[in-house]
Design a protein around this motif. Structure first.
Motif, PDB file in Angstrom:
ATOM      1  N   ARG A  58      17.380 -34.754  23.839  1.00  0.00           N
ATOM      2  CA  ARG A  58      16.409 -35.822  23.609  1.00  0.00           C
ATOM      3  C   ARG A  58      15.055 -35.242  23.205  1.00  0.00           C
ATOM      4  O   ARG A  58      14.809 -34.059  23.367  1.00  0.00           O
ATOM      5  N   GLN A  59      14.214 -36.108  22.712  1.00  0.00           N
ATOM      6  CA  GLN A  59      12.862 -35.710  22.325  1.00  0.00           C
ATOM      7  C   GLN A  59      11.910 -35.940  23.488  1.00  0.00           C
ATOM      8  O   GLN A  59      12.021 -36.929  24.206  1.00  0.00           O
ATOM      9  N   GLY A  60      10.989 -35.032  23.670  1.00  0.00           N
ATOM     10  CA  GLY A  60       9.972 -35.158  24.701  1.00  0.00           C
ATOM     11  C   GLY A  60       8.631 -34.707  24.143  1.00  0.00           C
ATOM     12  O   GLY A  60       8.503 -34.448  22.948  1.00  0.00           O
ATOM     13  N   ARG A  61       7.642 -34.613  24.995  1.00  0.00           N
ATOM     14  CA  ARG A  61       6.316 -34.156  24.580  1.00  0.00           C
ATOM     15  C   ARG A  61       5.823 -33.089  25.536  1.00  0.00           C
ATOM     16  O   ARG A  61       6.025 -33.181  26.737  1.00  0.00           O
ATOM     17  N   ASN A  62       5.181 -32.089  24.985  1.00  0.00           N
ATOM     18  CA  ASN A  62       4.518 -31.080  25.793  1.00  0.00           C
ATOM     19  C   ASN A  62       3.298 -31.758  26.412  1.00  0.00           C
ATOM     20  O   ASN A  62       2.411 -32.209  25.687  1.00  0.00           O
ATOM     21  N   PRO A  63       3.212 -31.855  27.736  1.00  0.00           N
ATOM     22  CA  PRO A  63       2.101 -32.578  28.351  1.00  0.00           C
ATOM     23  C   PRO A  63       0.742 -31.916  28.107  1.00  0.00           C
ATOM     24  O   PRO A  63      -0.287 -32.588  28.107  1.00  0.00           O
ATOM     25  N   ALA A  64       0.737 -30.619  27.878  1.00  0.00           N
ATOM     26  CA  ALA A  64      -0.538 -29.920  27.669  1.00  0.00           C
ATOM     27  C   ALA A  64      -1.083 -30.149  26.262  1.00  0.00           C
ATOM     28  O   ALA A  64      -2.291 -30.336  26.083  1.00  0.00           O
ATOM     29  N   GLN A  67       2.404 -32.107  21.692  1.00  0.00           N
ATOM     30  CA  GLN A  67       3.336 -31.826  20.602  1.00  0.00           C
ATOM     31  C   GLN A  67       4.747 -32.256  20.982  1.00  0.00           C
ATOM     32  O   GLN A  67       5.165 -32.068  22.125  1.00  0.00           O
ATOM     33  N   PRO A  68       5.479 -32.823  20.030  1.00  0.00           N
ATOM     34  CA  PRO A  68       6.873 -33.184  20.329  1.00  0.00           C
ATOM     35  C   PRO A  68       7.729 -31.929  20.503  1.00  0.00           C
ATOM     36  O   PRO A  68       7.523 -30.934  19.823  1.00  0.00           O
ATOM     37  N   ILE A  69       8.662 -31.998  21.433  1.00  0.00           N
ATOM     38  CA  ILE A  69       9.590 -30.904  21.672  1.00  0.00           C
ATOM     39  C   ILE A  69      10.996 -31.483  21.827  1.00  0.00           C
ATOM     40  O   ILE A  69      11.160 -32.667  22.142  1.00  0.00           O
TER      41      ILE A  69
END
Length: 91
Positions: A58-64, A67-69
Protein backbone atom coordinates in the motif's frame (compact mmCIF):
# COMPACT_ATOMS: atom_id res chain seq x y z
CA UNK A 1 -1.63 -8.86 34.63
CA UNK A 2 1.97 -9.22 33.50
CA UNK A 3 3.90 -12.43 32.77
CA UNK A 4 5.23 -12.90 36.32
CA UNK A 5 1.78 -12.40 37.82
CA UNK A 6 0.35 -14.95 35.38
CA UNK A 7 3.07 -17.48 36.24
CA UNK A 8 2.43 -16.97 39.98
CA UNK A 9 -1.35 -17.35 39.55
CA UNK A 10 -0.97 -20.58 37.56
CA UNK A 11 1.56 -21.93 40.06
CA UNK A 12 -0.84 -21.17 42.93
CA UNK A 13 -3.74 -22.88 41.10
CA UNK A 14 -1.81 -26.01 40.10
CA UNK A 15 0.62 -26.49 42.98
CA UNK A 16 3.60 -26.52 40.59
CA UNK A 17 6.65 -24.35 41.18
CA UNK A 18 6.86 -20.95 39.51
CA UNK A 19 10.02 -22.13 37.70
CA UNK A 20 8.20 -25.12 36.20
CA UNK A 21 5.21 -23.02 35.20
CA UNK A 22 7.53 -20.43 33.66
CA UNK A 23 9.22 -23.12 31.55
CA UNK A 24 5.84 -24.48 30.41
CA UNK A 25 4.63 -21.00 29.50
CA UNK A 26 7.84 -20.33 27.54
CA UNK A 27 7.41 -23.62 25.71
CA UNK A 28 3.75 -22.88 24.88
CA UNK A 29 4.59 -19.44 23.52
CA UNK A 30 7.51 -20.80 21.51
CA UNK A 31 5.44 -23.60 19.95
CA UNK A 32 2.59 -21.22 19.04
CA UNK A 33 5.05 -18.76 17.46
CA UNK A 34 6.80 -21.54 15.50
CA UNK A 35 3.52 -22.96 14.20
CA UNK A 36 2.07 -19.59 13.18
CA UNK A 37 5.36 -18.55 11.53
CA UNK A 38 5.23 -21.80 9.51
CA UNK A 39 1.73 -20.88 8.29
CA UNK A 40 -0.20 -23.24 10.58
CA UNK A 41 -3.24 -22.30 12.63
CA UNK A 42 -3.23 -23.03 16.38
CA UNK A 43 -6.76 -23.41 17.74
CA UNK A 44 -7.49 -23.73 21.46
CA UNK A 45 -11.19 -24.60 21.72
CA UNK A 46 -13.03 -22.19 24.00
CA UNK A 47 -10.10 -19.75 24.07
CA UNK A 48 -9.30 -18.76 20.52
CA UNK A 49 -7.13 -19.28 17.47
CA UNK A 50 -3.75 -17.96 16.41
CA UNK A 51 -3.27 -17.57 12.67
CA UNK A 52 -1.61 -15.34 10.09
CA UNK A 53 -3.13 -12.50 8.09
CA UNK A 54 -1.80 -10.95 4.91
CA UNK A 55 -1.43 -7.23 4.43
CA UNK A 56 -1.24 -6.03 0.82
CA UNK A 57 1.29 -3.53 -0.48
CA UNK A 58 0.00 0.00 0.00
CA UNK A 59 0.92 3.65 -0.27
CA UNK A 60 1.80 5.65 2.81
CA UNK A 61 3.51 8.91 3.73
CA UNK A 62 6.75 9.64 5.50
CA UNK A 63 5.51 11.58 8.55
CA UNK A 64 8.69 13.68 8.71
CA UNK A 65 8.77 14.82 5.08
CA UNK A 66 5.26 14.11 3.78
CA UNK A 67 6.74 12.24 0.79
CA UNK A 68 4.75 9.27 -0.48
CA UNK A 69 6.32 5.88 0.17
CA UNK A 70 5.41 2.31 -0.73
CA UNK A 71 4.83 0.02 2.24
CA UNK A 72 5.60 -3.54 1.16
CA UNK A 73 3.24 -6.47 1.60
CA UNK A 74 3.64 -8.44 4.82
CA UNK A 75 2.23 -11.24 6.94
CA UNK A 76 1.29 -10.65 10.55
CA UNK A 77 0.08 -12.76 13.45
CA UNK A 78 -3.62 -12.64 14.24
CA UNK A 79 -5.63 -13.83 17.25
CA UNK A 80 -9.35 -14.52 17.07
CA UNK A 81 -11.10 -15.02 20.41
CA UNK A 82 -13.31 -18.08 20.79
CA UNK A 83 -17.01 -17.93 21.63
CA UNK A 84 -16.56 -18.93 25.29
CA UNK A 85 -13.88 -16.24 25.74
CA UNK A 86 -16.08 -13.60 24.10
CA UNK A 87 -19.05 -14.63 26.24
CA UNK A 88 -16.98 -14.37 29.44
CA UNK A 89 -15.74 -10.89 28.50
CA UNK A 90 -19.29 -9.73 27.71
CA UNK A 91 -20.87 -10.91 30.99
Amino acid sequence: MNRQELVKAIADDTGHSQAAVGEMLNSLISKVQDAVAAGDKVALVGFGAFDTASRAERQGRNPATGQPITISASRLPKFTAGKAFKDQVNK
